[in-house]
Design an enzyme around this catalytic site. Structure first.
Site, mmCIF file in Angstrom:
data_model
loop_
_atom_site.group_PDB
_atom_site.id
_atom_site.type_symbol
_atom_site.label_atom_id
_atom_site.label_comp_id
_atom_site.label_asym_id
_atom_site.label_seq_id
_atom_site.Cartn_x
_atom_site.Cartn_y
_atom_site.Cartn_z
ATOM 1 N N CYS A 223 -47.036 -7.134 1.996
ATOM 2 C CA CYS A 223 -45.704 -7.709 1.847
ATOM 3 C C CYS A 223 -44.807 -6.846 0.951
ATOM 4 O O CYS A 223 -44.339 -5.808 1.385
ATOM 5 C CB CYS A 223 -45.810 -9.149 1.373
ATOM 6 S SG CYS A 223 -44.335 -10.144 1.705
ATOM 7 N N HIS B 165 -50.137 -11.693 4.255
ATOM 8 C CA HIS B 165 -50.999 -11.873 3.085
ATOM 9 C C HIS B 165 -52.431 -12.236 3.492
ATOM 10 O O HIS B 165 -52.771 -13.418 3.551
ATOM 11 C CB HIS B 165 -50.442 -12.988 2.190
ATOM 12 C CG HIS B 165 -49.146 -12.664 1.550
ATOM 13 N ND1 HIS B 165 -49.059 -12.118 0.293
ATOM 14 C CD2 HIS B 165 -47.874 -12.798 1.996
ATOM 15 C CE1 HIS B 165 -47.792 -11.931 -0.020
ATOM 16 N NE2 HIS B 165 -47.051 -12.337 0.998
ATOM 17 N N GLU C 78 -54.994 -11.968 1.689
ATOM 18 C CA GLU C 78 -55.715 -12.409 0.492
ATOM 19 C C GLU C 78 -55.644 -13.917 0.275
ATOM 20 O O GLU C 78 -56.413 -14.458 -0.514
ATOM 21 C CB GLU C 78 -55.188 -11.671 -0.750
ATOM 22 C CG GLU C 78 -53.839 -12.124 -1.268
ATOM 23 C CD GLU C 78 -52.623 -11.602 -0.508
ATOM 24 O OE1 GLU C 78 -51.499 -11.895 -0.955
ATOM 25 O OE2 GLU C 78 -52.783 -10.918 0.533
#
Length: 189
Positions: A80, A171, A173
């Site tokens: 991002c 994202h 994660e």
């Protein structure tokens, strides 16, 4: 294996947790000495606010050290805002941060926070992957034949690889799927 995670702002803790689950050691990069006093095998540039991160990289005297690591070939995973930090050009904006990734990115391409969404898409070599987009950019234009397309969503490029750099608009994660982080760690080995 020691991974430096930029920890001046943004979603760095989630990256640390995922990398540590995979057996990597992480070091939070908050000041120049965190870079110069550690031998880093890889870098993570997390999501967050790219303008703030870029400003803090300079104010904390980390900018040149991080750029040098990337330019010498240290593997980097950017998500991002990290994609924006790496981009050579930002659409409609004359500012450039690290500029090591030969692409033009469009910031906040899907709108503000309310435009955030989760979808599934194909990721080259991994198959279907759940992707979380939060005020996400996308790659508007590649500026080199060496930029490898890793994923598109609705006709927009959301993941690329260029030499030692993997840049994602989403994202990984925040989910449970570790395959992208595993791919990153394989680049180091």
């Amino acid at each position: 294996m020691k991974i430096g995670v930029l920890a001046v702002q943004g979603a760095f803790i989630e990256h640390e947790r995922m990398l540590e689950r995979l057996g990597a050691q992480t070091v939070e990069l908050r000041k120049k000495s965190d870079i110069t006093e550690n031998v880093l095998d890889g870098l993570v540039l997390p999501g967050g606010e790219s303008t703030v991160q870029g400003k803090l990289l300079r104010e904390l005297d980390m900018f040149d050290s991080i750029k040098a690591l990337i330019e010498k070939g240290t593997p980097v995973l950017a998500t991002c805002a990290g994609m924006i930090l790496l981009a050579r050009h930002i659409s409609g904006d004359s500012s450039v941060h690290l500029g090591t990734l030969p692409v033009t990115v469009k910031r906040n391409a899907y709108g503000r926070q309310l435009g955030s969404f989760v979808t599934k898409g194909d990721f080259k070599g991994l198959g279907e992957f759940e992707m979380t987009f939060i005020r996400a950019p996308y790659v508007e234009k590649s500026e080199s034949d060496e930029v490898e397309l890793l994923s598109e969503v609705a006709g927009k490029t959301v993941a690329v690889r260029y030499k030692n750099q993997i840049a994602l608009a989403f994202h990984p994660e925040v989910g449970e799927d570790t395959r992208i982080h595993e791919l990153f760690l394989k680049m180091i080995k």
